[in-house]
Design an enzyme around this catalytic site. Structure first.
Site, PDB file in Angstrom:
ATOM      1  N   TYR A 290     138.859  57.956  39.430  1.00 53.35           N
ATOM      2  CA  TYR A 290     139.612  58.443  38.266  1.00 53.35           C
ATOM      3  C   TYR A 290     140.636  59.485  38.725  1.00 53.35           C
ATOM      4  O   TYR A 290     141.808  59.429  38.377  1.00 53.35           O
ATOM      5  CB  TYR A 290     138.656  59.043  37.233  1.00 53.35           C
ATOM      6  CG  TYR A 290     139.357  59.568  35.997  1.00 53.35           C
ATOM      7  CD1 TYR A 290     139.519  58.759  34.876  1.00 53.35           C
ATOM      8  CD2 TYR A 290     139.892  60.859  35.971  1.00 53.35           C
ATOM      9  CE1 TYR A 290     140.187  59.222  33.754  1.00 53.35           C
ATOM     10  CE2 TYR A 290     140.572  61.327  34.853  1.00 53.35           C
ATOM     11  CZ  TYR A 290     140.713  60.509  33.749  1.00 53.35           C
ATOM     12  OH  TYR A 290     141.389  60.974  32.651  1.00 53.35           O
ATOM     13  N   ASP A 291     140.169  60.435  39.546  1.00 58.38           N
ATOM     14  CA  ASP A 291     141.050  61.512  40.007  1.00 58.38           C
ATOM     15  C   ASP A 291     142.245  60.963  40.786  1.00 58.38           C
ATOM     16  O   ASP A 291     143.370  61.420  40.631  1.00 58.38           O
ATOM     17  CB  ASP A 291     140.276  62.494  40.891  1.00 58.38           C
ATOM     18  CG  ASP A 291     139.194  63.226  40.096  1.00 58.38           C
ATOM     19  OD1 ASP A 291     139.269  63.211  38.848  1.00 58.38           O
ATOM     20  OD2 ASP A 291     138.270  63.783  40.727  1.00 58.38           O
TER      21      ASP A 291
ATOM     22  N   LYS B  20     123.099  65.076  10.283  1.00 59.10           N
ATOM     23  CA  LYS B  20     124.080  66.071   9.843  1.00 59.10           C
ATOM     24  C   LYS B  20     124.378  66.968  11.038  1.00 59.10           C
ATOM     25  O   LYS B  20     123.575  67.816  11.408  1.00 59.10           O
ATOM     26  CB  LYS B  20     123.542  66.888   8.672  1.00 59.10           C
ATOM     27  CG  LYS B  20     124.588  67.828   8.100  1.00 59.10           C
ATOM     28  CD  LYS B  20     124.109  68.478   6.817  1.00 59.10           C
ATOM     29  CE  LYS B  20     125.209  69.245   6.110  1.00 59.10           C
ATOM     30  NZ  LYS B  20     125.886  70.232   6.945  1.00 59.10           N
TER      31      LYS B  20
ATOM     32  N   ARG C 271     138.708  72.274   8.250  1.00 56.82           N
ATOM     33  CA  ARG C 271     138.499  72.023   6.833  1.00 56.82           C
ATOM     34  C   ARG C 271     139.085  73.143   5.970  1.00 56.82           C
ATOM     35  O   ARG C 271     139.660  72.880   4.928  1.00 56.82           O
ATOM     36  CB  ARG C 271     136.998  71.901   6.571  1.00 56.82           C
ATOM     37  CG  ARG C 271     136.626  71.711   5.143  1.00 56.82           C
ATOM     38  CD  ARG C 271     135.179  71.266   5.012  1.00 56.82           C
ATOM     39  NE  ARG C 271     134.833  71.112   3.621  1.00 56.82           N
ATOM     40  CZ  ARG C 271     134.443  72.100   2.838  1.00 56.82           C
ATOM     41  NH1 ARG C 271     134.337  73.312   3.322  1.00 56.82           N
ATOM     42  NH2 ARG C 271     134.158  71.888   1.579  1.00 56.82           N
TER      43      ARG C 271
ATOM     44  N   GLU D 198     133.087  65.540  13.002  1.00 58.63           N
ATOM     45  CA  GLU D 198     132.553  66.850  13.360  1.00 58.63           C
ATOM     46  C   GLU D 198     132.832  67.160  14.828  1.00 58.63           C
ATOM     47  O   GLU D 198     132.520  66.348  15.701  1.00 58.63           O
ATOM     48  CB  GLU D 198     131.037  66.838  13.123  1.00 58.63           C
ATOM     49  CG  GLU D 198     130.418  68.201  13.003  1.00 58.63           C
ATOM     50  CD  GLU D 198     130.433  68.745  11.568  1.00 58.63           C
ATOM     51  OE1 GLU D 198     131.114  68.149  10.685  1.00 58.63           O
ATOM     52  OE2 GLU D 198     129.772  69.763  11.337  1.00 58.63           O
TER      53      GLU D 198
ATOM     54  N   LYS E 176     118.579  69.002   4.299  1.00 56.02           N
ATOM     55  CA  LYS E 176     118.497  69.908   5.455  1.00 56.02           C
ATOM     56  C   LYS E 176     117.079  70.075   5.974  1.00 56.02           C
ATOM     57  O   LYS E 176     116.113  69.875   5.252  1.00 56.02           O
ATOM     58  CB  LYS E 176     119.031  71.271   5.029  1.00 56.02           C
ATOM     59  CG  LYS E 176     120.510  71.263   4.737  1.00 56.02           C
ATOM     60  CD  LYS E 176     121.180  72.320   5.558  1.00 56.02           C
ATOM     61  CE  LYS E 176     122.523  72.688   4.972  1.00 56.02           C
ATOM     62  NZ  LYS E 176     123.113  73.826   5.653  1.00 56.02           N
TER      63      LYS E 176
ATOM     64  N   CYS F 273      96.578 100.378  29.667  1.00 57.75           N
ATOM     65  CA  CYS F 273      95.573 101.027  30.517  1.00 57.75           C
ATOM     66  C   CYS F 273      96.141 102.178  31.337  1.00 57.75           C
ATOM     67  O   CYS F 273      95.408 102.805  32.105  1.00 57.75           O
ATOM     68  CB  CYS F 273      94.942 100.009  31.453  1.00 57.75           C
ATOM     69  SG  CYS F 273      96.041  99.491  32.780  1.00 57.75           S
TER      70      CYS F 273
ATOM     71  N   CYS G 238     101.787  95.245  35.181  1.00 60.63           N
ATOM     72  CA  CYS G 238     100.798  96.313  35.207  1.00 60.63           C
ATOM     73  C   CYS G 238      99.968  96.113  36.467  1.00 60.63           C
ATOM     74  O   CYS G 238      99.519  95.008  36.760  1.00 60.63           O
ATOM     75  CB  CYS G 238      99.919  96.221  33.963  1.00 60.63           C
ATOM     76  SG  CYS G 238      98.355  97.086  34.147  1.00 60.63           S
TER      77      CYS G 238
ATOM     78  N   CYS H 268      92.600  96.706  33.340  1.00 61.69           N
ATOM     79  CA  CYS H 268      93.445  96.776  32.148  1.00 61.69           C
ATOM     80  C   CYS H 268      92.836  95.912  31.042  1.00 61.69           C
ATOM     81  O   CYS H 268      92.619  94.719  31.226  1.00 61.69           O
ATOM     82  CB  CYS H 268      94.849  96.294  32.499  1.00 61.69           C
ATOM     83  SG  CYS H 268      95.957  96.215  31.086  1.00 61.69           S
TER      84      CYS H 268
HETATM   85  S1  IVH Z   1     130.268  63.398   5.228  1.00 60.14           S
HETATM   86  C1  IVH Z   1     132.275  63.381   1.342  1.00 60.14           C
HETATM   87  N1  IVH Z   1     128.671  63.151   7.277  1.00 60.14           N
HETATM   88  O1  IVH Z   1     128.625  68.639   6.494  1.00 60.14           O
HETATM   89  C2  IVH Z   1     131.388  63.708   2.435  1.00 60.14           C
HETATM   90  N2  IVH Z   1     129.453  65.329   6.729  1.00 60.14           N
HETATM   91  O2  IVH Z   1     129.293  69.743   3.375  1.00 60.14           O
HETATM   92  C3  IVH Z   1     132.116  64.326   3.545  1.00 60.14           C
HETATM   93  N3  IVH Z   1     128.666  67.086   8.247  1.00 60.14           N
HETATM   94  O3  IVH Z   1     131.472  70.294   6.428  1.00 60.14           O
HETATM   95  C4  IVH Z   1     131.270  64.721   4.679  1.00 60.14           C
HETATM   96  N4  IVH Z   1     127.494  65.779   9.564  1.00 60.14           N
HETATM   97  O4  IVH Z   1     131.351  68.897   8.454  1.00 60.14           O
HETATM   98  C5  IVH Z   1     129.383  63.999   6.517  1.00 60.14           C
HETATM   99  N5  IVH Z   1     127.262  62.767   9.075  1.00 60.14           N
HETATM  100  C6  IVH Z   1     127.985  63.612   8.331  1.00 60.14           C
HETATM  101  C7  IVH Z   1     128.041  64.998   8.601  1.00 60.14           C
HETATM  102  C8  IVH Z   1     128.789  65.828   7.760  1.00 60.14           C
HETATM  103  C9  IVH Z   1     127.897  67.012   9.335  1.00 60.14           C
HETATM  104  C10 IVH Z   1     129.222  68.336   7.701  1.00 60.14           C
HETATM  105  C11 IVH Z   1     130.682  68.268   7.407  1.00 60.14           C
HETATM  106  C12 IVH Z   1     130.893  69.075   6.150  1.00 60.14           C
HETATM  107  C13 IVH Z   1     129.522  69.313   5.671  1.00 60.14           C
HETATM  108  C14 IVH Z   1     129.399  68.758   4.286  1.00 60.14           C
END
Ligand code: IVH
Length: 692
Positions: free
Chosen positions: A48-49, A133, A154, A190, A335, A432, A447, A453
């Site tokens: 690659y390099d 998430k 965002r 993300e 969550k 101790c 110690c 002790c």
């Molecule tokens: S969907 C309309 N999918 O969670 C829905 N969001 O409050 C739009 N996030 O700030 C988001 N993983 O950055 C979606 N698999 C995922 C996600 C995800 C993380 C974050 C996103 C957003 C927050 C949603």
């Protein structure tokens, strides 16, 4: 498929250099995609390099042919004065969060969707997509004519910040899209930092004397808002795509997707990383299963997640469901309990462990983290404490992940309102009062009191009684505290002199439990030499070493009298361990303890010394999996080990046998794939009898 993804799009009338340059870029983009997105490089880094340098040289000779989407143009020169605002053409939404428990969270969401869609009980389950998430920052990537023209955070959902210069440095993010991508495309996803990349970054920061980042999310957020692209390029970021923003309308030739799943597939085809974990789930039950499975895998994933996201798969149904203010009705985030929380340090104490190690421990204002209330967290040692600059009164981040003991990750940046003295290790043991020492080259303070002790005595007793040592059932922490603090016990051997009457008077003990403990003490006297040696708590002598010693020497007296040369004859024992063992038995008080234990009636079972190589299964590695019809796992392991075999937890090419019982899982599959011999219990017995 991947090859036309990156093929050069060059008209035939271009100059030969231009064609050459285009071909090199296509080649490099393909390799980068294999390396960074697919995690499956097809050429060595050096190749690659070499090609990269070739492209650089050609571009230097033909500056007029340099385009912003060239792989050489990821890091752009000048430092920005600030970040410009960007108005999102399609707002970046947030998702409603469900904090309820596993089952009720998913069920509540499913019930709501079914109600809104007017589904009856008899109707089939709704099809969802369940995704991790990701714990990072939401990002919108705008492509015009297939070129990355803007990356924006965002912000408040309507207006974010232009961070194109920093995002261009992320090599998982394509600078140019294949020809079949629509003329206008905003990809939402993300930006995050992988756990391993975060660790490496912090090691580099530390080596350079720079400040440390408290967690991958903060490190990623800082990198994204870096005004200097050259610095951003040194912060290893990653990306997952999970949605779209503004796109060329369908009437103008834009794409049409039926489902979110199809959209994810297309994003993958266009070269974006999409989490392999995302999957279709039918109805609430499969959402619950996904939540549970990801919860279990969470600690082992290369990226951080703070929950899972459920989305209705059908885009037509998504449209039908619509939005409430700025949250879609068709998605919800479910969550996990946070693994990190902020709290304040009320005091810093020192704890003394079994080997005398002094550990600074932060006493905290109680905080609910990782599913439990935490009031103490380890600061590991003085150097860690200094590195993290933690003092009493500070707001700190506390982490409790899985079964790991809670730790202080770092302090929340900010000025202290008034002067707080720095923490110092005490010069005398807090338990101790013996001198605290630190050996040259060691990080830990210890110690020097040994079994004098009380803290070390308690830990030594707990270790002595533990399941893999003397296995004295009922002798737990609460009892040991009472025995040592109440001056009923000054040395290990005295434990065998405790009588039922004394024991019954202790807190939370009655006649019955006292009798049970007495019986457990009696039972423990008949033990193996290996358990006895392990139970003594000799530094650097774990269960495996104790077994090696017992097998090699056969008799306790021989172990006690061996010099370091003799000890090093034992397979797997090197100079450091040999030295620990020799030093232990060279101390008269340790020999006295052993003698007193024998006098109290402890009888470690002695055998004839056997050089390990003479045993029938010497040098063989065996893996146990599943449930055997009559032997417990411990019994099978003991039999194998006494025949000289090594029992290992994982199957590899070096495994000689896998002994599989009922409900054997992936280890059996792996053994079959690797062609390792598989035995049942009968086969194991034959092997032990020398007929294998
Ligand atoms: S969907 C309309 N999918 O969670 C829905 N969001 O409050 C739009 N996030 O700030 C988001 N993983 O950055 C979606 N698999 C995922 C996600 C995800 C993380 C974050 C996103 C957003 C927050 C949603």
């Amino acid at each position: 498929m991947q090859s036309d993804l990156f093929s050069a799009q060059t008209p035939a009338d271009k100059a030969p250099e231009a064609i050459k340059i285009e071909n090199l870029r296509a080649q490099l983009n393909r390799w980068a995609h294999e390396y960074y997105v697919l995690d499956a490089p097809s050429v060595p880094d050096g190749e690659y390099d070499r090609v990269y340098q070739q492209l650089e040289a050609l571009e230097a000779a033909h500056p007029e042919l340099v385009t912003p989407d060239s792989p050489t143009q990821r890091v752009l020169g000048s430092v920005l004065p600030g970040l410009a605002p960007v108005r999102h053409a399609v707002p970046m939404l947030s998702i409603r969060t469900e904090t309820d428990t596993e089952a009720t969270g998913a069920q509540a969401f499913d019930a709501r969707i079914r109600r809104e869609l007017g589904l009856a009980q008899a109707d089939p389950p709704v099809e969802y997509i369940a995704e991790p998430k990701f714990d990072g920052l939401a990002m919108s990537l705008r492509y015009e004519g297939g070129q990355l023209v803007q990356a924006a955070t965002r912000g408040d959902g309507e207006v974010g910040e232009d961070v194109t210069h920093a995002i261009r440095t992320i090599r998982q993010i394509p600078l140019r899209l294949p020809a079949d991508a629509p003329p206008l495309l905003e990809v939402r996803g993300e930006v995050y930092m992988r756990g391993a990349d975060f660790e490496r970054l912090n090691q580099r920061q530390q080596a350079a004397g720079e400040k440390l980042f408290v967690n991958p999310r903060n490190a990623a957020a800082g990198a994204v808002r870096q005004l200097d692209a050259r610095i951003a390029a040194q912060r290893p970021l990653s990306f997952f795509a999970y949605g779209l923003g503004e796109v060329t309308p369908q009437q103008q030739g834009g794409p049409r997707f039926e489902t979110h799943h199809a959209l994810l597939q297309q994003l993958r085809q266009w070269g974006f990383p999409v989490a392999a974990e995302a999957r279709i789930a039918h109805g609430a039950a499969e959402l619950v299963a996904f939540h549970r499975e990801m919860g279990e895998r969470r600690a082992a994933l290369p990226y951080g997640i703070d929950g899972v996201v459920y989305k209705v798969n059908s885009l037509a149904l998504q449209r039908q469901l619509g939005f409430v203010t700025r949250e879609p009705r068709w998605a919800v985030a479910h969550k996990y309990p946070p693994q990190e929380m902020v709290t304040t340090v009320q005091a810093i104490d020192v704890q003394v462990g079994r080997t005398g190690k002094l550990t600074p421990v932060a006493r905290l204002a109680p905080v609910f983290v990782g599913g439990a209330t935490v009031t103490n967290a380890t600061l590991h040692n003085l150097f860690e404490l200094r590195r993290k600059r933690v003092r009493v009164g500070d707001a700190v981040i506390v982490r409790r992940a899985g079964d790991v003991i809670p730790e202080v990750v770092g302090r929340v940046p900010g000025e202290r309102a008034h002067y707080v003295p720095n923490f110092h290790m005490p010069e005398a043991c807090p338990v101790c009062a013996s001198a605290v020492v630190r050996e040259p080259g060691e990080i830990e303070h210890r110690c020097s009191g040994g079994l004098f002790c009380a803290a070390q005595r308690k830990q030594a007793l707990l270790h002595f009684a533990s399941r893999k040592a003397m296995d004295i059932e009922g002798l737990g922490e609460k009892l040991v505290d009472q025995l040592v603090d109440g001056a009923l016990l000054h040395s290990l051997p005295e434990v065998y002199a405790l009588d039922v009457e004394q024991l019954a008077r202790l807190d939370r003990m009655g006649e019955k439990s006292a009798q049970n403990l007495r019986a457990a003490l009696e039972k423990s006297k008949h033990t193996s030499l290996a358990r006895f040696v392990y139970a003594l708590g000799i530094r650097n002598v774990g269960e495996a070493t104790a077994k090696d010693l017992a097998r090699h020497f056969g008799r306790l007296g021989a172990v006690m009298d061996a010099d370091t040369d003799a000890l090093m004859q034992v397979p797997d024992i090197g100079p450091i361990v040999a030295e620990s063992i020799h030093t232990f038995f060279a101390q008269p008080h340790n020999r006295e303890v052993v003698q007193a234990l024998l006098d109290a009636g402890v009888q470690p079972l002695e055998t004839d010394p056997l050089p390990a190589s003479a045993l029938p299964l010497a040098g063989k590695t065996v893996v146990l999996t599943g449930t055997l019809p009559t032997l417990s796992r411990d019994e099978a392991q003991a039999l194998l080990e006494s025949a000289g075999a090594k029992v290992s937890g994982s199957v590899s090419k070096k495994t000689h046998y896998v002994v599989a019982g009922a409900e054997a899982g992936s280890k059996l599959t792996k053994a079959q794939a690797l062609g390792v011999a598989v035995l049942d219990e009968a086969g194991l017995r034959a092997l032990l009898a020398g007929q294998g």
